[in-house]
Design an enzyme around this catalytic site. Structure first.
Site, PDB file in Angstrom:
ATOM      1  N   ASP A   8      36.880  -5.672   6.822  1.00 39.47           N
ATOM      2  CA  ASP A   8      37.185  -5.001   5.567  1.00 39.47           C
ATOM      3  C   ASP A   8      37.608  -6.083   4.571  1.00 39.47           C
ATOM      4  OD1 ASP A   8      38.083  -2.934   3.687  1.00 39.47           O
ATOM      5  OD2 ASP A   8      40.098  -3.559   4.290  1.00 39.47           O
ATOM      6  N   ASP A  10      39.474  -5.526   0.908  1.00 40.69           N
ATOM      7  CA  ASP A  10      40.758  -5.301   0.241  1.00 40.69           C
ATOM      8  C   ASP A  10      41.849  -4.927   1.236  1.00 40.69           C
ATOM      9  OD1 ASP A  10      40.047  -5.259  -2.852  1.00 40.69           O
ATOM     10  OD2 ASP A  10      38.429  -4.248  -1.768  1.00 40.69           O
ATOM     11  N   ASP A 212      42.555  -1.972   7.221  1.00 37.48           N
ATOM     12  CA  ASP A 212      43.909  -1.581   6.820  1.00 37.48           C
ATOM     13  C   ASP A 212      44.023  -0.162   6.291  1.00 37.48           C
ATOM     14  OD1 ASP A 212      44.502  -1.981   3.404  1.00 37.48           O
ATOM     15  OD2 ASP A 212      42.533  -2.262   4.293  1.00 37.48           O
TER      16      ASP A 212
END
EC number: 3.6.1.-
Length: 272
Positions: A8, A10, A212
């Site tokens: 991922d 960001d 996240d």
């Protein structure tokens, strides 16, 4: 040892200032030297990711739009999935009871109905930006995803409205506390990674992944080794309690973990 690593962007690979750290870039290069295939799995647009990738001098597959597109190392489309046109039409034209801003994505870019300069801060690294347009003028049959940005409590109320209107015709998830995504049914990073793994002659057991947010849930839960960031949404940690939690993106925790994994693969890892 994993043969495919999915990241991922960001809140995971990118630091809080939305840049890639030097240690992170160096570690990605080390993975390539070990013949580990890289893929960036992100909600960002492929047009933006191609620019970012071009600055890194790294070969990587791109899973973009939260799994709605997969592109090869050469830039060819390996997989595409759009929103059901009726779903896109409903979302774009309905008067939702929300203060959140609406953002529509298709192969031509990112579109929204008004100037929101604060949202561009997340794209300073690439310079990618939205185009201001009458949302209702966008062809519904060409929409990859729609997202709403705003206060989390407001977005939770909006999610209830969307679920009632769309029923089981779309996949809703939070890609951040302040961003609610409307994706094609069955469309997510995990299903896209399964397609890419199969294309490469691998299984998901051969993959490791880092994330996240709740748009990483399917990906992290399906791979051989899923790692959750220390700064992750609490909902993600609660949803996948069996997965290890590493450090904060601001400390380049992905690089820290991978350096240990490359140099001391048989020793236990501590994020400290």
């Amino acid at each position: 040892m994993a043969r495919l690593a999915a990241f991922d962007m960001d809140g995971t690979l990118l630091m809080p200032d939305h840049h890639l750290g030097r240690e992170t870039i160096a570690t990605l290069s080390r993975l390539r030297e070990r013949d580990i295939t890289l893929t960036f799995a992100t909600g960002r647009h492929v047009l933006e990711m191609r620019h970012i990738l071009g600055t890194l001098s790294l070969d990587a597959y791109l899973i973009t739009g939260n799994g709605t597109r997969i592109h090869s190392l050469e830039g060819d489309v390996l997989h595409r999935q759009d929103l059901d046109p009726q779903v896109a039409d409903t979302v774009m034209h309905h008067a939702w009871d929300t203060r959140a801003s609406m953002h529509v994505f298709n192969d031509n870019g990112w579109f929204t109905g008004q100037e929101i300069p604060a949202l561009l801060q997340a794209h300073v690294y690439s310079g990618f930006r939205y185009q201001v347009i009458d949302i209702k003028s966008i062809p519904a049959h060409q929409v990859t995803k729609i997202c709403f940005c705003g206060d989390h409590d407001d977005l939770i109320r909006l999610r209830i409205q969307l679920n009632e209107a769309l029923e089981e015709r779309a996949h809703l998830c939070f890609s951040a506390v302040d961003c609610l995504e409307v994706l094609p049914l069955g469309g997510n990073k995990g299903s896209a990674l399964a397609v890419l793994s199969n294309h490469l002659g691998l299984s998901l057991a051969d993959c490791m992944a880092f994330g996240d947010a709740m748009n990483d849930r399917e990906m992290l839960g399906s791979v051989g080794r899923g790692l959750i960031m220390g700064n992750a949404m609490p909902q993600l940690i609660a949803a996948l309690p069996h997965l290890s939690v590493i450090g904060h993106c601001g400390n380049q925790a992905v690089s820290h973990f991978l350096t240990h994994w490359l140099d001391n693969p048989h020793l236990p890892y501590s994020p400290e």
